[in-house]
Design a protein around this motif. Structure first.
Motif, PDB file in Angstrom:
ATOM      1  N   VAL A 105       8.088  -7.826 -11.558  1.00  9.70           N
ATOM      2  CA  VAL A 105       8.717  -7.069 -10.478  1.00  9.70           C
ATOM      3  C   VAL A 105       9.656  -7.973  -9.691  1.00  9.70           C
ATOM      4  O   VAL A 105      10.805  -7.616  -9.417  1.00  9.70           O
TER       5      VAL A 105
ATOM      6  N   PHE B 283      18.243  -1.649  -1.532  1.00 10.69           N
ATOM      7  CA  PHE B 283      16.804  -1.486  -1.386  1.00 10.69           C
ATOM      8  C   PHE B 283      16.051  -1.883  -2.646  1.00 10.69           C
ATOM      9  O   PHE B 283      15.006  -2.526  -2.585  1.00 10.69           O
ATOM     10  N   VAL B 284      16.588  -1.495  -3.792  1.00  6.36           N
ATOM     11  CA  VAL B 284      15.846  -1.692  -5.042  1.00  6.36           C
ATOM     12  C   VAL B 284      15.496  -3.169  -5.220  1.00  6.36           C
ATOM     13  O   VAL B 284      14.336  -3.526  -5.426  1.00  6.36           O
TER      14      VAL B 284
ATOM     15  N   PHE C 177      13.240  -4.552  -2.181  1.00  5.36           N
ATOM     16  CA  PHE C 177      11.848  -4.102  -2.238  1.00  5.36           C
ATOM     17  C   PHE C 177      11.114  -4.756  -3.395  1.00  5.36           C
ATOM     18  O   PHE C 177       9.983  -5.220  -3.251  1.00  5.36           O
ATOM     19  N   MET C 178      11.780  -4.799  -4.544  1.00 12.99           N
ATOM     20  CA  MET C 178      11.083  -5.358  -5.704  1.00 12.99           C
ATOM     21  C   MET C 178      10.847  -6.849  -5.541  1.00 12.99           C
ATOM     22  O   MET C 178       9.799  -7.365  -5.933  1.00 12.99           O
TER      23      MET C 178
ATOM     24  N   LEU D 113      10.320  -8.333  -2.764  1.00 17.05           N
ATOM     25  CA  LEU D 113       9.205  -8.473  -1.828  1.00 17.05           C
ATOM     26  C   LEU D 113       7.892  -8.067  -2.471  1.00 17.05           C
ATOM     27  O   LEU D 113       6.861  -8.729  -2.292  1.00 17.05           O
ATOM     28  N   LEU D 114       7.932  -6.964  -3.214  1.00 16.23           N
ATOM     29  CA  LEU D 114       6.696  -6.523  -3.857  1.00 16.23           C
ATOM     30  C   LEU D 114       6.225  -7.574  -4.854  1.00 16.23           C
ATOM     31  O   LEU D 114       5.033  -7.880  -4.947  1.00 16.23           O
TER      32      LEU D 114
ATOM     33  N   PHE E 175       4.586 -10.201  -3.007  1.00 16.68           N
ATOM     34  CA  PHE E 175       3.294  -9.744  -2.502  1.00 16.68           C
ATOM     35  C   PHE E 175       2.242  -9.779  -3.607  1.00 16.68           C
ATOM     36  O   PHE E 175       1.125 -10.252  -3.418  1.00 16.68           O
ATOM     37  N   GLN E 176       2.638  -9.286  -4.784  1.00 19.19           N
ATOM     38  CA  GLN E 176       1.703  -9.207  -5.911  1.00 19.19           C
ATOM     39  C   GLN E 176       1.255 -10.570  -6.383  1.00 19.19           C
ATOM     40  O   GLN E 176       0.170 -10.740  -6.907  1.00 19.19           O
TER      41      GLN E 176
ATOM     42  N   ALA F 277       5.156 -12.576   1.501  1.00 22.96           N
ATOM     43  CA  ALA F 277       5.882 -11.303   1.570  1.00 22.96           C
ATOM     44  C   ALA F 277       5.961 -10.815   3.007  1.00 22.96           C
ATOM     45  O   ALA F 277       6.997 -10.320   3.445  1.00 22.96           O
ATOM     46  N   ALA F 278       4.850 -10.966   3.735  1.00 24.75           N
ATOM     47  CA  ALA F 278       4.835 -10.445   5.104  1.00 24.75           C
ATOM     48  C   ALA F 278       5.866 -11.160   5.962  1.00 24.75           C
ATOM     49  O   ALA F 278       6.614 -10.528   6.707  1.00 24.75           O
TER      50      ALA F 278
ATOM     51  N   ALA G  82       9.348 -10.263   4.802  1.00 32.78           N
ATOM     52  CA  ALA G  82       9.717  -8.881   5.093  1.00 32.78           C
ATOM     53  C   ALA G  82      10.204  -8.721   6.524  1.00 32.78           C
ATOM     54  O   ALA G  82      10.953  -7.788   6.809  1.00 32.78           O
TER      55      ALA G  82
ATOM     56  N   MET H  79      13.719  -8.044   6.942  1.00 32.20           N
ATOM     57  CA  MET H  79      14.260  -6.673   6.949  1.00 32.20           C
ATOM     58  C   MET H  79      14.627  -6.248   8.367  1.00 32.20           C
ATOM     59  O   MET H  79      15.644  -5.605   8.594  1.00 32.20           O
TER      60      MET H  79
ATOM     61  N   LEU I 239      12.393   4.145  -9.826  1.00 33.32           N
ATOM     62  CA  LEU I 239      12.068   2.775 -10.210  1.00 33.32           C
ATOM     63  C   LEU I 239      11.050   2.853 -11.331  1.00 33.32           C
ATOM     64  O   LEU I 239      10.089   3.598 -11.238  1.00 33.32           O
TER      65      LEU I 239
ATOM     66  N   ILE J 220       9.331   0.094 -14.144  1.00 30.89           N
ATOM     67  CA  ILE J 220       9.313  -1.185 -14.849  1.00 30.89           C
ATOM     68  C   ILE J 220       7.858  -1.504 -15.162  1.00 30.89           C
ATOM     69  O   ILE J 220       6.965  -1.152 -14.398  1.00 30.89           O
TER      70      ILE J 220
ATOM     71  N   TRP K 125       4.983  -4.386 -17.107  1.00 32.43           N
ATOM     72  CA  TRP K 125       4.781  -5.726 -17.645  1.00 32.43           C
ATOM     73  C   TRP K 125       3.490  -5.803 -18.440  1.00 32.43           C
ATOM     74  O   TRP K 125       2.893  -6.848 -18.593  1.00 32.43           O
TER      75      TRP K 125
ATOM     76  N   ARG L 261      12.315   0.093  12.389  1.00 30.18           N
ATOM     77  CA  ARG L 261      12.194  -0.881  11.302  1.00 30.18           C
ATOM     78  C   ARG L 261      10.950  -1.736  11.463  1.00 30.18           C
ATOM     79  O   ARG L 261      10.346  -2.158  10.474  1.00 30.18           O
TER      80      ARG L 261
ATOM     81  N   LEU M 232       8.189  -2.010   8.609  1.00 29.26           N
ATOM     82  CA  LEU M 232       7.656  -3.236   8.024  1.00 29.26           C
ATOM     83  C   LEU M 232       6.175  -3.048   7.713  1.00 29.26           C
ATOM     84  O   LEU M 232       5.709  -3.390   6.625  1.00 29.26           O
TER      85      LEU M 232
ATOM     86  N   LEU N  52       4.556  -3.049   3.991  1.00 33.58           N
ATOM     87  CA  LEU N  52       3.484  -3.962   3.587  1.00 33.58           C
ATOM     88  C   LEU N  52       2.241  -3.167   3.175  1.00 33.58           C
ATOM     89  O   LEU N  52       1.557  -3.525   2.209  1.00 33.58           O
TER      90      LEU N  52
ATOM     91  N   MET O 122       2.822  -2.017  -0.253  1.00 32.29           N
ATOM     92  CA  MET O 122       2.653  -3.072  -1.249  1.00 32.29           C
ATOM     93  C   MET O 122       1.171  -3.371  -1.473  1.00 32.29           C
ATOM     94  O   MET O 122       0.718  -3.527  -2.609  1.00 32.29           O
TER      95      MET O 122
ATOM     96  N   VAL P 189      -0.955  -3.091  -4.874  1.00 30.18           N
ATOM     97  CA  VAL P 189      -1.746  -4.177  -5.460  1.00 30.18           C
ATOM     98  C   VAL P 189      -3.199  -3.733  -5.630  1.00 30.18           C
ATOM     99  O   VAL P 189      -3.850  -4.051  -6.623  1.00 30.18           O
TER     100      VAL P 189
END
Lengths: 547, 117, 730
Positions: free
Chosen positions: A336, A404-405, A408-409, A411-412, A415-416, A436-437, A440, A443, C100, C102, C104, C217, C221, C225, C228, C232
């Motif tokens: 990602v 955004f795409v 966001f990705m 950041l995600l 995060f992951q 990530a936090a 972010a 933003m 979106l 994708i 893996w 915003r 945030l 989060l 996300m 996860v």
């Protein structure tokens, strides 16, 4: 053959423009860049999208029918003109060739003196940039990489604004110094190859990667930092970014567009193409450090944007901030983050390039970039204001638009990536939610400075400079030519924001191969979480790692 | 076949009488030294140029002498090349000198020191 | 882009009442007949694009307005048809196209999928019905309200943004994954930004728009989060997947298991987003400023629909919130305190639109309180009734503003009901105020009671005290709403037009200046569109009480809808561990039989009485002995008597100033510092590195004296030195 043609078309164009009369130069340049764009689109049709991870148009790949010949340059050292492209290269080539005609079209009224020279160098620059993305030979890559400096130097130092000489020299020396160190790192890898292969030399990227992987952790660390010295300056990462605002502010519009749109991507592309696959052990070890530097850059540059009064400088600093997300996504070492980062390269090129166009159009009319002197232009230039707000929103990362795409990705992915958060959707990696936090919050900062800019330049009471004299040939609002420059970018921003899925699918394979080694190195470093609740999940991940 | 080394050692005095390699080298060194002194001492561009020619020829004599001494033609070929190039160079340099003279109406080398630090 | 529709036979579907299932035959998976549901978001989008094209063409007629009204009306009809066809019959998923995508790996959680697909259950229907319905009405109202801007192109721009808002809101409510919800979430934020800043030449409007976007915003945030973390933890962003996982966790918890801290953190993050969007403490500050936008926008976006998105988010994820009782308590307390704080400010404002803005914040606080005490039904019902009566109130204010050249100060308007042509506006205002005040048997009365009663019933940290606070707030609400009504619509007739007219065209302004001043000014009474909309809304506000009596088994029609949705099945860890096993339904706690043991019964009387007291006080303070618009002796006396407190209320407790001092100024100083640092230190080091070779060069420069001879000496010397070295070495 296709890729070679893509490089040769702008070069031939440069020759023709050079031989043509001064007055026709811009039209001829437009024709040749459009031809290059057409050829690039043709190449995209030829590209086998079913195997986006395979290097195509390359002499080493006999599967695809269209072979670019291998032209040996220095056979004894294994240096050759070897070209090839996977989907990442293809996207970046498309971006480059798209920006080419737009830059020419956008410079029609901005460049009035030494017109021919301008377009000649612009075309040479395009050839060099295409060469960087198409090169499969390291020396060729490096030559093109460095050769982008010369046209840019000329563009800034001849066509820039007041402080252009200083900016041009600083730009040249700063990035050149960095890339010299990177060259040392790359040559070391070539030397490692030579020692393994009993003195035979090769600069083929795939060969060199195999050689690089045999290096010890210490060697990899040295090479990592050598490469980063070159690429981080180019990106630019904090704290080696100071050439960028200066160069952007002084450069002519087309120069700024290509600088932000493509040249900065050379850095991230270098990290993607060389750093991640060449030195996985070192990357896994230092990923968090690189991430921290990126995050500092995101926030630091963002806050600096907030106190700028020069619009162009603001957008320039915003590039530093935005590219931080890009590098962050790369070192997240997962799909990602990696794919998001590549998306970010393209999207930043489109939206920030367009913002520079907008600012250039304003500058042509008012001859100032200071927000203290102009403001509230929505009343005077509604069409321009629409585009300005639109691209600002793309830049802010509004969902539904392209920015955004990637953001966001990235950041995600960050995060992951981390052993401590492994749930069903987590991956092993060096970063984690805290990264990530903090990133972010960028933003919010982005919204702060970009809306500050829009609020002053576009909205509010109308304010025009006293010495304001209208450009003789330009109307108050945008003319058809200027709309033609911005509209394709706007359309692409929407399309890539709403339907990025095919692109993401095409990025899966190259990203997977690029990050595979670093990711495995990272997962070997990360301790398996002891949380009993996730035992089953941990098993899934082990299975994935072994696969 | 005659041993070239032997031939060289033997032939030199025979053909040249009492003149040995050292005489040639002495002349060569003297010409070179005169050239150096002239170059350093004089300010006239033409003289300075002539002095460089003198140094050239000094070096040429040494080359020919050694060539003869070792019975190896390379040195002589080399000198022919040098002479040819020197001729071309002389034409060019004198042209430049004339040009410079027209610009400043002097042949003083000191007149052209704008690039000094 | 194949479109298929399927019914999710998840845990939620099993909880749908059997009767509903029988009435609406559940659609079989693969049934694509409901693809037309995609029209609900699509039509507003098309309308938005059309209006944009009108703007580019310079259309000056009312075409953009009517296009929008038509599109939204059709959208509403589609929604209604959809509800009648599928409402309560489980979940409809309408697949659009991939957004979106994708992956893996093959395993679960190893792909990121977020599509433009719709997830429609009963909660969605509830929201979409009033969003599209009210949007249609308010668009109709706007066709007249905004007519002044037809000439300068603002009209088409306004309707373009308006339609775009409805599109974004439908994405928010109907999205089948968190990311699409986020798209809607940010999209409504964008439209809010653009519409607050509609009068873009006014610096105040620009600043308010910017503030709204940035404060939102901050909330976003949290939402991002939370999203996300949800990905996860659950391995997917799609609601159907997430709720399936949540059901698994609920089963574990019901069996006595524990919830991992990561899962517990998700609601804590999501609610930050909700606090931002729904203007709750500490992020409520943007909403009052947002009143700089055109009034219909305030009515639709900043009262009826967008600000309830936070309530929707929490209601949608209530099962997750229920798994973490701490998050519920935070939601309840934040809601209760926001309600109280906003009410105190609302009592002391003079700008009637600001009063309404603070009352919105306050009412949203009630909704959060309702969610916190687990009556999603109460909260959703209050959202529903509030949407109607607050829209009514705002549109009445708008009519006043439209008619009196932008005058909104209640000290400069009085006795409007006696003017000719203002009857419907007065009636609308009265009905709105009655509902807001919770006057018995109005819609607001029932919805507010549901929340108040539940606050007393539900177990939780200090919930009783919270209930009492909420009751006091209810009294304040009655007071400030009727303060507005008595001062503006009753009493002696008097009006002063405003000197800053809310128009963005200079010509407009000049034209009005002639008419302004006391002599020449004639208020122009609202036309047919405004009156028609107000009449419909009066009926709507009153009729919003009816759903309370429908489907009594589930606490009203709204209760039924909530019960059938994802919010219907909650498992509380505490309940699971305790003796009680009443873990289903929003109303988790059994109600007693006696009168005093069931707050639902006595609350009618208590809150009714408190409402009367509030209205009575307003009458006493603002009607008796008032001889002109600006002076109400008792009110002024009271204000002086309560000096520090009343000033603090009027100054909004200095929260904006506090935020400026705590956040804005330090950050600004920090930014300047960074910039200085960047120029001096970071760039300074670079320049220093550049200066070293330059210094070196400068020190060596004198040796280049331009003398050919000296160079020759140097060269000769160099050769000599090298030869010497070579000689030494050899």
């Amino acid at each position: 053959m296709t890729l070679l043609v893509l490089i040769l078309i702008p070069l031939a164009g440069a020759l023709v423009v050079g031989l043509s009369p001064e007055r026709q130069a811009k039209w001829i340049a437009l024709a040749w860049t459009s031809l290059a764009l057409g050829a690039a689109i043709f190449a995209a049709f030829m590209f086998d999208w079913a195997n986006p991870g395979v290097i195509q148009f390359s002499p080493k790949n006999h599967a695809s029918g269209d072979l670019t010949p291998l032209l040996p340059l220095v056979p004894s050292l294994g240096i050759s003109i070897s070209l090839g492209a996977d989907s990442v290269s293809m996207f970046l080539i498309l971006l480059t060739t798209l920006l080419g005609p737009l830059c020419v079209l956008g410079s029609f009224t901005a460049i009035t003196e030494r017109v021919k020279t301008f377009y000649v160098w612009l075309l040479i620059l395009q050839a060099a940039m295409t060469g960087v993305f198409a090169a499969r030979d390291l020396i060729l890559f490096y030559v093109c990489f460095e050769f982008t400096l010369a046209p840019m130097f000329v563009l800034i130092s001849l066509y820039g604004s007041t402080n252009r000489r200083y900016a041009a020299i600083k730009f040249f020396l700063y990035t050149f110094t960095g890339s010299m160190i990177a060259l040392a790192g790359l040559v070391y890898v070539a030397w490692v190859y030579s020692t393994i292969h009993n003195g035979a030399w090769s600069f083929d990227i795939a060969d060199m990667q195999h050689a690089a992987l045999t290096m010890s952790r210490t060697e990899q660390t040295w090479v990592l930092f050598a490469l980063l010295a070159g690429f981080a300056v180019k990106v630019p990462l904090f704290p080696v970014h100071t050439w960028l605002p200066l160069a952007h502010t002084e450069a002519p519009t087309a120069g700024s567009v290509l600088l932000a749109g493509v040249l900065l991507k050379l850095g991230t592309y270098g990290i993607f193409r060389f750093v991640l696959p060449f030195v996985p052990l070192a990357v896994a070890e230092y990923a968090s450090l690189i991430a921290i530097i990126s995050i500092i850059g995101i926030l630091y540059a963002g806050f600096i944007c907030w106190v700028q009064t020069d619009v162009k400088k603001l957008v320039a600093y915003s590039s530093v901030s935005h590219l931080g997300f890009c590098v962050l996504g790369l070192v997240a070492l997962n799909m990602v983050g990696g794919a998001g980062s590549v998306m970010y390269m393209i999207n930043h090129g489109l939206s920030t390039g367009a913002l520079f166009f907008c600012i250039g159009m304003m500058y042509e009319r008012y001859h100032t970039r200071s927000m203290n002197e102009v403001g509230g232009l929505a009343r005077r230039m509604p069409v321009w204001s629409f585009f300005m707000v639109f691209f600002t929103m793309a830049s802010v990362g509004l969902p539904g638009l392209n920015g955004f795409v990637g953001e966001f990705m990235a950041l995600l992915g960050t995060f992951q990536s981390g052993a401590r958060t492994i749930g069903a959707g987590g991956t092993h990696g060096p970063l984690g939610p805290w990264f990530a936090a903090v990133a972010a919050t960028g933003m919010i900062v982005a919204a702060m400075y970009l809306l500050y800019m829009v609020g002053r330049v576009v909205f509010g009471p109308l304010k025009e400079p006293d010495h304001h004299h209208a450009h003789e040939t330009l109307p108050a609002d945008l003319n058809a030519r200027e709309i033609t420059v911005l509209a394709p970018l706007a359309v692409l921003c929407v399309v890539l924001g709403v339907y990025p899925s095919p692109m993401l699918r095409a990025l899966e394979a190259p990203v997977a191969t690029t990050i595979a080694a670093a990711r495995e190195a990272s997962s070997r470093m990360a301790p398996v979480p002891m949380d009993s609740g996730h035992a089953e999940v941990a098993l899934i991940h082990d299975g994935e790692a072994s696969r | 076949m005659i041993d070239t080394a032997l031939f060289a050692q033997a032939a030199f005095p025979e053909l040249m009488g009492g003149i040995t390699l050292y005489h040639y080298l002495f002349v060569s060194a003297a010409m070179f030294g005169l050239g150096v002194i002239g170059f350093l001492a004089r300010r006239n561009l033409i003289i300075m140029f002539l002095c460089t020619e003198l140094m050239f020829q000094g070096a040429g004599i040494a080359l020919i002498a050694f060539s003869r001494y070792w019975m190896n033609a390379t040195g002589q070929v080399f000198v022919i090349f040098v002479l040819t190039i020197a001729a071309a160079e002389a034409a060019l340099a004198l042209g430049l000198v004339v040009y410079l003279f027209r610009r400043r109406h002097t042949l003083d080398a000191q007149a052209w020191a704008e690039l000094s630090g | 882009m194949i479109s298929v529709m399927q019914t999710i036979p998840a845990t939620l579907a099993s909880h749908a009442p059997a009767a509903a299932g029988a009435a609406h035959a559940p659609t079989a998976p693969g049934d694509s007949s409901a693809i037309w549901l995609i029209l609900i978001p699509l039509l507003p989008l098309v309308s938005s694009i059309l209006c944009g094209i009108y703007r580019a063409w310079g259309v000056t007629s009312k075409l953009p307005g009517y296009t929008t009204v038509l599109a939204l009306a059709v959208s509403f009809i589609v929604t209604l048809t959809g509800y009648l066809s599928f409402g309560g019959a489980g979940v409809q998923i309408v697949h659009g196209f991939q957004w979106l995508n994708i992956s893996w790996g093959e395993a679960h959680g190893q792909s990121l999928t977020a599509n433009f697909s719709l997830y429609i259950d009963s909660l969605t229907w509830l929201w979409m019905l009033f969003v599209t319905g009210l949007a249609t009405l308010i668009a109709l109202y706007s066709t007249e309200y905004m007519s002044e801007d037809q000439k300068n192109g603002g009209y088409a721009r306004y309707f373009s943004f308006f339609s775009l808002f409805v599109f974004a809101m439908s994405c928010l409510v109907m999205g089948d994954n968190l990311l699409l919800l986020y798209l809607g979430w940010e999209g409504v934020g964008l439209c809010s930004y653009l519409l607050i800043g509609y009068y873009y030449t006014k610096p105040a409007a620009v600043a308010a728009a910017k503030k709204a976007f940035i404060v939102n915003r901050i909330g976003d945030l949290g939402l991002a989060l939370g999203m996300m973390l949800a990905f996860v933890e659950f391995g997917s962003l799609e609601f159907s997947e997430i709720f399936a996982r949540v059901a698994e966790i609920q089963a574990t918890v019901a069996a006595g298991g524990h919830v991992s801290w990561q899962i517990e953190a998700i609601p804590l993050l999501l609610m930050v987003g909700a606090f931002g969007k729904s203007a709750q403490l500490p992020l409520y500050v943007w909403l009052p400023d947002a009143m700089e936008g055109p009034t219909p926008v305030s009515a639709l976006i900043h009262a009826a629909t967008m600000v309830t998105a936070g309530v929707y988010l929490i209601a949608r994820f209530l099962p997750l919130f229920a798994l973490n009782p701490t998050s519920l308590a935070i939601v309840a307390w934040v809601g209760g305190l926001t309600a109280l704080l906003a009410a105190t400010i609302g009592m002391s404002q003079f700008d009637i639109k600001r009063v309404m803005a603070y009352s919105t914040v306050s009412q949203l606080g009630y909704m959060f309180l309702g969610l916190g005490v687990l009556t999603a039904t109460g909260a959703a019902y209050h959202v529903f009734t509030h949407a109607f009566f607050k829209a009514t109130l705002f549109l009445s204010c708008g009519a006043v503003m439209h008619g009196f050249a932008g005058q909104l100060d209640l000290r400069k308007l009085s006795g409007l009901r006696k003017l000719k042509g203002w009857g419907i506006v007065t009636l609308a205002m009265l009905v709105g105020c009655l509902c807001l005040a919770g006057f018995p048997f109005t819609s607001g009365f029932f919805s507010k009671d549901m929340i108040l009663a539940e606050a007393f019933v539900t177990q939780g940290p200090g919930y009783q005290a919270l209930g009492i606070l909420a009751l006091i707030t209810a009294g304040m609400t009655a007071y400030y709403s009727f303060r507005v009504f008595f001062r503006v619509f009753c009493g002696p007739v008097e009006f002063h037009p405003s000197d800053d007219h809310h128009g963005d065209s200079e010509e407009e302004h000049e034209a009005h200046e002639d008419a302004e001043g006391h002599h020449g000014f004639h208020p122009h009474a609202p036309g047919w569109a405004i009156n028609l909309v107000l009449m419909v809304l009066i009926v709507g506000s009153l009729a919003a009480a009816i759903p309370y009596f429908v489907d009594k088994e589930n606490h009203g029609w709204v209760g039924g809808l909530v019960h059938d949705s994802t919010a219907g099945h909650l498992v509380l860890p505490t309940v699971a561990h305790g003796a009680e096993d009443a873990a289903h339904g929003a109303e988790a706690v059994a109600h007693g039989e006696g009168f005093w043991s069931d707050p639902h019964k006595w609350m009618y009387y208590v809150s009714g009485t408190i409402g009367f007291i509030g209205i009575g006080l307003a009458w006493l303070i603002h009607m008796t002995r008032r001889t002109e618009a600006a002076t109400a002796p008792i009110a002024d006396g009271l204000k002086n008597a309560m000096r520090p407190v009343s000033t603090w209320c009027e100054r909004k407790w200095y929260v904006d100033e506090f935020y400026d001092i705590i956040f804005r100024y330090p950050l600004k100083i920090l930014s300047h510092l960074f910039y200085l640092l960047d120029q001096l230190l970071v760039d300074g080091l670079v320049n220093f590195a550049g200066a070293v070779p330059r210094m070196l060069g400068r020190s060596l420069r004198p040796s280049q004296n331009g003398l050919l001879q000296s160079y020759a000496v140097g060269m000769g010397g160099g050769v000599a030195v090298i030869l010497f070295i070579v000689w030494i070495l050899l």
